[in-house]
Design a protein around this motif. Structure first.
Motif, PDB file in Angstrom:
ATOM      1  N   GLU A 113       0.808  -1.215   0.000  1.00  0.00           N
ATOM      2  CA  GLU A 113       0.000   0.000   0.000  1.00  0.00           C
ATOM      3  C   GLU A 113       0.843   1.267   0.000  1.00  0.00           C
ATOM      4  N   SER A 114       1.898   1.277   0.821  1.00  0.00           N
ATOM      5  CA  SER A 114       2.684   2.494   0.972  1.00  0.00           C
ATOM      6  C   SER A 114       3.295   2.941  -0.353  1.00  0.00           C
ATOM      7  N   ASP A 115       4.024   2.044  -1.015  1.00  0.00           N
ATOM      8  CA  ASP A 115       4.660   2.393  -2.285  1.00  0.00           C
ATOM      9  C   ASP A 115       3.628   2.789  -3.332  1.00  0.00           C
ATOM     10  N   ARG A 116       2.544   2.038  -3.403  1.00  0.00           N
ATOM     11  CA  ARG A 116       1.514   2.339  -4.396  1.00  0.00           C
ATOM     12  C   ARG A 116       0.880   3.695  -4.119  1.00  0.00           C
ATOM     13  N   ALA A 117       0.637   3.989  -2.831  1.00  0.00           N
ATOM     14  CA  ALA A 117      -0.014   5.249  -2.475  1.00  0.00           C
ATOM     15  C   ALA A 117       0.866   6.427  -2.868  1.00  0.00           C
ATOM     16  N   PHE A 118       2.155   6.363  -2.509  1.00  0.00           N
ATOM     17  CA  PHE A 118       3.051   7.473  -2.833  1.00  0.00           C
ATOM     18  C   PHE A 118       3.193   7.637  -4.344  1.00  0.00           C
ATOM     19  N   SER A 119       3.254   6.532  -5.061  1.00  0.00           N
ATOM     20  CA  SER A 119       3.379   6.597  -6.518  1.00  0.00           C
ATOM     21  C   SER A 119       2.147   7.233  -7.141  1.00  0.00           C
ATOM     22  N   LEU A 120       0.964   6.869  -6.657  1.00  0.00           N
ATOM     23  CA  LEU A 120      -0.275   7.437  -7.192  1.00  0.00           C
ATOM     24  C   LEU A 120      -0.389   8.924  -6.849  1.00  0.00           C
ATOM     25  N   VAL A 121       0.058   9.303  -5.655  1.00  0.00           N
ATOM     26  CA  VAL A 121       0.018  10.714  -5.278  1.00  0.00           C
ATOM     27  C   VAL A 121       0.912  11.526  -6.221  1.00  0.00           C
ATOM     28  N   THR A 122       2.105  10.984  -6.510  1.00  0.00           N
ATOM     29  CA  THR A 122       3.020  11.678  -7.422  1.00  0.00           C
ATOM     30  C   THR A 122       2.382  11.866  -8.798  1.00  0.00           C
ATOM     31  N   GLU A 123       1.753  10.819  -9.329  1.00  0.00           N
ATOM     32  CA  GLU A 123       1.088  10.914 -10.632  1.00  0.00           C
ATOM     33  C   GLU A 123      -0.061  11.920 -10.591  1.00  0.00           C
ATOM     34  N   ALA A 124      -0.826  11.884  -9.507  1.00  0.00           N
ATOM     35  CA  ALA A 124      -1.974  12.792  -9.397  1.00  0.00           C
ATOM     36  C   ALA A 124      -1.515  14.246  -9.368  1.00  0.00           C
ATOM     37  N   VAL A 125      -0.394  14.506  -8.684  1.00  0.00           N
ATOM     38  CA  VAL A 125       0.136  15.877  -8.641  1.00  0.00           C
ATOM     39  C   VAL A 125       0.620  16.296 -10.027  1.00  0.00           C
ATOM     40  N   SER A 126       1.325  15.387 -10.729  1.00  0.00           N
ATOM     41  CA  SER A 126       1.868  15.727 -12.042  1.00  0.00           C
ATOM     42  C   SER A 126       0.782  16.035 -13.056  1.00  0.00           C
ATOM     43  N   LEU A 127      -0.382  15.418 -12.925  1.00  0.00           N
ATOM     44  CA  LEU A 127      -1.483  15.667 -13.856  1.00  0.00           C
ATOM     45  C   LEU A 127      -2.459  16.723 -13.352  1.00  0.00           C
ATOM     46  N   GLY A 128      -2.168  17.271 -12.182  1.00  0.00           N
ATOM     47  CA  GLY A 128      -2.992  18.367 -11.695  1.00  0.00           C
ATOM     48  C   GLY A 128      -4.297  17.944 -11.043  1.00  0.00           C
ATOM     49  N   LEU A 129      -4.408  16.683 -10.639  1.00  0.00           N
ATOM     50  CA  LEU A 129      -5.633  16.251  -9.952  1.00  0.00           C
ATOM     51  C   LEU A 129      -5.693  16.809  -8.542  1.00  0.00           C
ATOM     52  N   ILE A 130      -4.527  16.956  -7.919  1.00  0.00           N
ATOM     53  CA  ILE A 130      -4.443  17.483  -6.557  1.00  0.00           C
ATOM     54  C   ILE A 130      -3.243  18.426  -6.495  1.00  0.00           C
ATOM     55  N   PRO A 131      -3.281  19.388  -5.596  1.00  0.00           N
ATOM     56  CA  PRO A 131      -2.101  20.260  -5.433  1.00  0.00           C
ATOM     57  C   PRO A 131      -0.965  19.503  -4.767  1.00  0.00           C
ATOM     58  N   LYS A 132       0.241  19.975  -4.973  1.00  0.00           N
ATOM     59  CA  LYS A 132       1.398  19.319  -4.384  1.00  0.00           C
ATOM     60  C   LYS A 132       1.385  19.517  -2.871  1.00  0.00           C
ATOM     61  N   PRO A 133       1.372  18.401  -2.097  1.00  0.00           N
ATOM     62  CA  PRO A 133       1.331  18.536  -0.637  1.00  0.00           C
ATOM     63  C   PRO A 133       2.712  18.859  -0.091  1.00  0.00           C
ATOM     64  N   SER A 134       2.717  19.476   1.080  1.00  0.00           N
ATOM     65  CA  SER A 134       3.997  19.799   1.713  1.00  0.00           C
ATOM     66  C   SER A 134       4.639  18.572   2.343  1.00  0.00           C
ATOM     67  N   ASP A 135       3.813  17.653   2.854  1.00  0.00           N
ATOM     68  CA  ASP A 135       4.332  16.443   3.497  1.00  0.00           C
ATOM     69  C   ASP A 135       3.379  15.298   3.175  1.00  0.00           C
ATOM     70  N   VAL A 136       3.933  14.136   2.866  1.00  0.00           N
ATOM     71  CA  VAL A 136       3.108  12.983   2.494  1.00  0.00           C
ATOM     72  C   VAL A 136       3.419  11.822   3.435  1.00  0.00           C
ATOM     73  N   THR A 137       2.389  11.379   4.127  1.00  0.00           N
ATOM     74  CA  THR A 137       2.480  10.151   4.924  1.00  0.00           C
ATOM     75  C   THR A 137       1.444   9.179   4.387  1.00  0.00           C
ATOM     76  N   LEU A 138       1.455   7.963   4.903  1.00  0.00           N
ATOM     77  CA  LEU A 138       0.489   6.964   4.431  1.00  0.00           C
ATOM     78  C   LEU A 138      -0.934   7.430   4.684  1.00  0.00           C
ATOM     79  N   GLU A 139      -1.136   8.065   5.862  1.00  0.00           N
ATOM     80  CA  GLU A 139      -2.494   8.510   6.200  1.00  0.00           C
ATOM     81  C   GLU A 139      -2.923   9.680   5.314  1.00  0.00           C
ATOM     82  N   THR A 140      -2.008  10.675   5.164  1.00  0.00           N
ATOM     83  CA  THR A 140      -2.379  11.829   4.330  1.00  0.00           C
ATOM     84  C   THR A 140      -2.515  11.444   2.868  1.00  0.00           C
TER      85      THR A 140
END
Length: 524
Positions: A113-140
């Motif tokens: 879950e952890s690796d997949r979550a961080f990878s998906l967050v990175t993709e979502a930021v690159s495509l503009g689905l979400i703003p770039k977060p200041s800090d990323v944890t598993l929960e956030t």
């Protein structure tokens, strides 16, 4: 009635309920026990009775598995209630395996879950689905991905195709107008060039004439225009010269009059060209803007497509985060409790142990019975063993080694083992009130001594040293009937023991050529 109905009717009389064979938790489901599984314990035909490898009829063919599975039931180790519990246990185990499989899948998902979550967050930021977060944890990251999964594309806009078509038409019209103006300008400049050339030539000639004062001469028809001398009379040459000079003067005047008009036309065409070029540049600029707009829209649509695909992947991932629901967790716990309770009641290991105990008990009984039957002295001190597992059989265990039935040699030994073990089984059936009825059918006890092919008809067997063994078998059967209340032996035999009164009194039918078991007048 059909065959199945008859079987069920007979099974009800025997006391056989709805029960399946015991498989001892192997995962293989046993088949329903019927009267077919009773037959091997009550019928011993002339081939099996002296077989060195087959103890029960049917163990050497496709019936083997069902016979083996039925033994625990006939031994009283399992019954209808236990069979129902086994069926329930099998169903619950299948349910548990299904839920546990789902639980393992969810555990595997959570492990990655952890690796997949961080990878998906990175993709979502690159495509503009979400703003770039200041800090990323598993929960956030889970919260961010839930937001990204809810992305939906906006309203799609497209450039006006009609407007673009009109602009292209306008461009073509202006281009044609520009080309026409340029052609007109070119033609006007050609005319202007010709006029200028004519004017320059005429002016040159005029200046020459003026130099000789030709144009200033009096218009006297009798005076020479060249030398001003009197001609005395009119002359045709003089008229021609005078006419030519007048024509030249007139043409020069016309050129001077037309020159401003040509200049005006040229100026008009230049203005037209300048105007049309400006309009053409403007139209082409509008076309370029619309084309760029189309490209931007296409690019945005491609971006939306990529965003939609990523949002779909994220949505599946977010759904997987739910894992096994609390209801399913509770269901798994309940299943495990139910299975544990049924396993304690069913007690597969206990059944195995009890089957082994019962087998040893039957071996002990068979050892006592074998002492009353003919048997080689070499094995007299040994004990009979009986196996009721996957390799149903019997043999002799001595102080030095174990002998399988086939290793004890001679048809007489095979016969004695069959008779002793079958009678031991029926003692056990009677003690446990088994559905197997107290009946044993032997086809030719005397088989080792009088094979049917050698003695197809009834043969008198008087008591002698050579026939004592045959008499011992029947004496044993009569004693066993006395010892076991309700036990019955049915013997089909060629030998007639003339010296044994019990034997003669027990005969129900004596078939011969005139009276047969199957009458001659029966249909073939």
């Amino acid at each position: 009635m059909n065959r199945n109905e008859v079987n069920k009717l007979v099974e009800a009389q025997f006391g056989i309920g709805e029960v399946k064979g015991e498989t001892f938790g192997t995962g293989r489901e046993g088949k329903r026990i019927s009267v077919r599984q009773v037959a091997p314990f009550i019928l011993q035909d002339d081939d099996v009775i002296i077989s060195k490898t087959t103890l029960l009829r049917g163990l050497n063919d496709e019936r083997r598995r069902q016979i083996i599975d039925s033994i625990p039931y006939f031994f009283g180790i399992s019954d209808e209630k236990a069979a129902a519990k086994v069926a329930t246990l099998r169903r619950l185990r299948a349910d548990l395996r299904r839920f546990e499989s789902r639980e393992k899948q969810q555990a595997a998902i959570r492990a990655e879950e952890s690796d997949r979550a961080f990878s998906l967050v990175t993709e979502a930021v690159s495509l503009g689905l979400i703003p770039k977060p200041s800090d990323v944890t598993l929960e956030t990251s889970e919260d961010l991905l839930k937001t990204a999964s809810q992305w939906r594309p906006g309203e799609k806009t497209t450039a006006s195709q009609d407007e673009l078509v009109l602009l292209y038409e306008r461009e073509q019209n202006l281009f044609r107008e520009l080309r026409s103006a340029r052609q007109n300008l070119k033609a006007a400049r050609a005319i202007e060039g010709d006029a200028n050339e004519f004017n320059e030539t005429s002016e040159t000639q005029r200046r020459r004439l003026e130099s000789i004062e030709l144009f200033n001469s009096p218009s006297d028809e009798t005076t020479c225009p060249l030398c001003n001398n009197s001609l005395g009379q009119e002359h045709s040459s003089t008229d021609a010269i005078r006419d030519a000079i007048e024509e030249l003067d007139r043409e020069l005047n016309e050129v001077e009059v037309e020159k401003p008009r040509i200049d005006g036309y040229l100026s008009e065409q230049l203005d037209t060209i300048q105007r049309v070029e400006g309009q053409l540049n403007q139209v082409r600029g509008q076309i370029g803007e619309l084309v760029e707009q189309e490209e931007r829209i296409a690019s945005a649509q491609q971006l939306d497509h990529e965003r939609s695909r990523l949002a779909g992947r994220i949505s599946l991932y977010v759904e997987s985060l739910s894992g096994v629901t609390s209801d399913e967790d509770l269901r798994i716990d309940v299943l495990r409790e139910q299975i544990a309770g049924l396993e304690a009641e069913v007690d597969v290991d206990g059944k195995r142990a009890r089957l082994e105990e019962e087998s040893q008990r039957i071996g002990t009984i068979a050892t006592k019975l074998l002492a009353e039957l003919p048997f080689e002295e070499e094995y007299r001190d040994g004990s009979v063993y009986f196996r009721a597992n996957n390799d149903v059989g019997c043999g002799i265990v001595t102080e030095t080694r174990s002998f399988s039935m086939r290793d004890v040699g001679s048809d007489e030994n095979y016969l004695s083992l069959h008779v002793s073990v079958l009678c031991s089984l029926h003692r056990h059936f009677a003690a446990n009130k088994s559905p197997v009825p107290g009946v044993l059918v032997f086809d030719q006890i005397s088989r080792p001594y009088y094979p049917p092919e050698e003695n197809p008809e009834e043969a008198d067997v008087p008591l002698s040293e050579d026939t004592k063994a045959v008499y011992r078998y029947f004496e044993f059967l009569f004693e066993e009937v006395k010892r076991q209340k309700g036990m019955q032996f049915i013997v089909i035999e060629h030998a007639y023991l003339a010296s044994n009164e019990d034997y003669k009194n027990a005969i129900v039918r004596r078939w011969n050529d005139e009276e047969k078991l199957i009458p001659d007048d029966w249909p073939k």
